[in-house]
Each structure stands twice: as structure tokens, then as C-alpha cells.
Enzyme design. Structure first.
Site, PDB file in Angstrom:
ATOM      1  N   HIS A  44      48.299 -51.045  -8.015  1.00  0.00           N
ATOM      2  CA  HIS A  44      48.077 -49.657  -7.614  1.00  0.00           C
ATOM      3  C   HIS A  44      46.684 -49.210  -8.037  1.00  0.00           C
ATOM      4  CE1 HIS A  44      52.625 -48.663  -7.135  1.00  0.00           C
ATOM      5  NE2 HIS A  44      52.097 -49.170  -6.055  1.00  0.00           N
ATOM      6  N   HIS A  76      54.378 -56.240  -9.161  1.00  0.00           N
ATOM      7  CA  HIS A  76      55.601 -55.431  -9.217  1.00  0.00           C
ATOM      8  C   HIS A  76      56.840 -56.219  -8.833  1.00  0.00           C
ATOM      9  CE1 HIS A  76      52.651 -52.098  -8.260  1.00  0.00           C
ATOM     10  NE2 HIS A  76      53.201 -51.731  -9.387  1.00  0.00           N
ATOM     11  N   GLU A 128      58.654 -51.764  -7.937  1.00  0.00           N
ATOM     12  CA  GLU A 128      59.270 -52.591  -8.994  1.00  0.00           C
ATOM     13  C   GLU A 128      60.780 -52.366  -9.026  1.00  0.00           C
ATOM     14  OE1 GLU A 128      57.810 -52.327 -13.158  1.00  0.00           O
ATOM     15  OE2 GLU A 128      59.901 -52.678 -13.685  1.00  0.00           O
ATOM     16  N   CYS A 191      57.832 -52.543 -21.008  1.00  0.00           N
ATOM     17  CA  CYS A 191      56.758 -53.486 -21.343  1.00  0.00           C
ATOM     18  C   CYS A 191      55.953 -52.963 -22.535  1.00  0.00           C
ATOM     19  CB  CYS A 191      55.872 -53.620 -20.120  1.00  0.00           C
ATOM     20  SG  CYS A 191      54.365 -54.471 -20.453  1.00  0.00           S
ATOM     21  N   ASN A 221      52.379 -45.923 -14.143  1.00  0.00           N
ATOM     22  CA  ASN A 221      52.041 -45.939 -15.569  1.00  0.00           C
ATOM     23  C   ASN A 221      50.825 -45.053 -15.853  1.00  0.00           C
ATOM     24  OD1 ASN A 221      49.553 -47.798 -16.292  1.00  0.00           O
ATOM     25  ND2 ASN A 221      50.582 -48.786 -14.574  1.00  0.00           N
ATOM     26  N   SER A 263      46.575 -50.908 -14.454  1.00  0.00           N
ATOM     27  CA  SER A 263      45.989 -51.563 -13.274  1.00  0.00           C
ATOM     28  C   SER A 263      44.508 -51.208 -13.117  1.00  0.00           C
ATOM     29  CB  SER A 263      46.789 -51.187 -12.026  1.00  0.00           C
ATOM     30  OG  SER A 263      47.104 -49.821 -12.023  1.00  0.00           O
TER      31      SER A 263
END
Ligand code: SF4
Length: 283
Positions: A44, A76, A128, A191, A221, A263
Site C-alpha cells: 500500500h 498481504h 489480508e 506482528c 498500519n 510499507s
């Protein structure tokens, strides 16, 4: 005028999964020439996607629309049906799914096979989460404790978590589940890269007067980082590229913080830092 200090969060920018996916795709681009397509944008981050396109690595929005011989599953992940369809179409599949996302898939599949009602704590419709649902087709996606009220809970419930979710949201949802089900099994699949970036963003944004968050607007995120920073610093701004910086944000700044989503490659953070220095020098 004294220039403000600029501090980059202790943990910021591209994570292991993104770096890995980028390296895999770039290598495939060299090996297979122009015959590589990613299934959806690799990450992304619009600038990275544009750079890949310039190298001949294009985006196919659906596996049936891919014209290249090699298709890349992005970090993802995807549902197993997508990989199966690619094989039916005689494509070579390069799987760049982040290993931490794979863990969510395995956990969801395991729980469903063991007879648990699977709850995915995450954002419905996020790629995801869709990939995870593909591994446990009866799974229910719950984004908040409020959404849990609409779910008819079974006796045995198993929980997995979208990798970018916050611990606080997971804990709030688990608190609501406790006492309502007989058996609760939880795989905390958040994560570490996400929680580390969130903790570093919270720390930095509580010490600065201006906070810049870099990353794609559709990056879950990065959006979460921006929310965390805004809670600590009212002068927080989420941008994708240096040209979006507004000089007025820095008019009274003494200490500027920068963070970036998982990302966002290091070169994009450096470009924003350089642009801020340039703006402040001309205020
Ligand atoms: S944030 Fe974590 S799960 Fe997501 S791609 Fe990066 S390392 Fe993998």
C-alpha cells in the site's frame, strides 16, 4: 531563526515483509523481463507501485485479468482459491506473502478444522483479512467490541488477529468474549513490527510539537500510526509524499517527529526529512 530539531521514530518504515516482497518482485522482474504482474498493488504505497510499473512490473486487479506468465502474491496474502485459479490459468505463482501473514492463515485454518467458530479481529474487506477468510471460510470478521454484539457466538470460539491490529483493540474484544463462551482459544498474530512502530510513534509523538506520518492513505498500519500520533500530538499530519507538506504546519515547531508505515521505504523517509528541512529554512 533557530531551526527545529527533527527526530525519526526509533522504529519506522519498511518492515521485514515489505522488504522481502520488494526484493522478490524486483528479482522476478529481472529474471522474467516484462512478464511479471502483481495481484493487486504489491504494497500500500503508491510511489513504490509506480516505480515498479516503470520497471515493467504491472498490477493486475484480478487473477483472471493477468496477462503476464508470472503472477506475484503480495505481502498481504490471498485466499487459496486465487492461487488455485492462477495455476489453472498456467501461471507461475511467486508467493511474496509475508511469513507472519501466513501464520494467521495457518492459525485460522487450524481453528476451523478443530471445530472452533473462528473470529478474525480485523478490518472487514482488507486484503489480508480476505486472505485469512479464504483459509477459514466460515470465519467472522470483528473490528470492534460493538461489532461483536451482532455475532451469534458458539460454544467454542477461536480468535486470530489481522497483523496490523492494536493490542488494545484485541484486548477489548477478548474482554467481551470472556464469560460469553465456554472455550476461548486465541492466536495473537499481531506482528511485532506493527506494535514496535506503534510504541515508537506513541513515544515520539508525546515528546514533539509537530508529527509527520508517512505512508499510503489506504495503508491500514499507517492510518493506525496517524491515529496514535494524533492522540498525543494535535499537530499530526499523514502524508504520502513530500509535496503534501504545508509550511504552516511548521510555523512554530521546535521539535518535529517523523514516523512511517511498514510499507514506506527508507528513501521516502529521507526525502520527507530533507523537504521539511528545506521548508523550515525558508520560513
Ligand atoms: S507489518 Fe508485519 S505482517 Fe505485515 S508485512 Fe510487515 S512484517 Fe509482515
Amino acid at each position: 531563526m533557530t531551526l527545529p530539531t527533527i527526530e525519526i521514530a526509533a522504529q519506522a518504515g519498511a518492515c521485514y515483509g515489505v522488504e522481502r516482497a520488494l526484493q522478490m518482485v524486483k528479482k522476478a522482474g529481472v529474471t522474467h523481463g516484462g512478464s511479471v504482474q502483481t495481484l493487486g498493488p504489491l504494497i500500500h504505497n503508491p510511489q513504490v507501485v509506480q516505480e515498479l510499473e516503470q520497471d515493467g512490473i504491472r498490477v493486475a486487479s484480478h487473477v483472471d485479468e493477468a496477462t503476464a506468465n508470472v503472477v506475484v502474491v503480495r505481502s498481504h496474502g490471498v485466499a487459496p482459491e486465487v492461487v488455485q485459479r492462477a495455476h489453472e490459468l498456467q501461471k507461475t505463482v511467486l508467493d511474496a506473502t509475508c511469513p507472519y501473514v501466513k501464520k494467521v492463515h495457518y492459525a485460522a485454518k487450524f481453528l476451523e478444522e478443530q471445530g472452533y467458530q473462528v473470529i478474525v479481529v480485523g478490518e472487514a474487506g482488507h486484503p489480508e483479512v480476505e486472505g485469512t477468510r479464504g483459509n477459514a471460510p466460515s470465519a467472522v470478521v470483528v473490528g470492534s467490541p460493538e461489532q461483536l454484539k451482532d455475532v451469534k457466538l458458539r460454544r467454542k470460539v477461536g480468535v486470530v488477529v489481522q497483523t496490523t491490529q492494536s493490542k488494545a483493540n484485541l484486548q477489548a474484544i477478548l474482554s467481551c468474549l470472556l464469560g460469553k463462551v465456554e472455550e476461548l482459544r486465541v492466536f495473537d498474530t499481531i506482528c511485532a513490527a506493527t506494535s514496535e512502530r506503534q510504541a515508537a510513534a506513541a513515544d515520539l509523538s508525546s515528546r514533539v510539537d509537530t508529527m509527520i506520518v508517512i505512508g499510503g492513505r489506504i495503508s491500514a498500519n499507517t492510518t493506525r500510526l496517524a491515529e496514535i500520533c494524533a492522540a498525543h500530538c494535535s499537530n499530526t499530519h499523514h502524508i504520502e509524499k513530500p509535496t503534501e507538506l504545508d509550511p504552516s504546519w511548521f510555523a512554530t515547531s521546535k521539535h518535529i517527529g517523523i514516523t512511517a508505515g511498514a510499507s514506506t521505504p527508507a528513501n521516502q523517509i529521507q526525502a520527507v526529512q530533507a523537504a521539511i528541512v528545506n521548508l523550515c529554512e525558508h520560513l
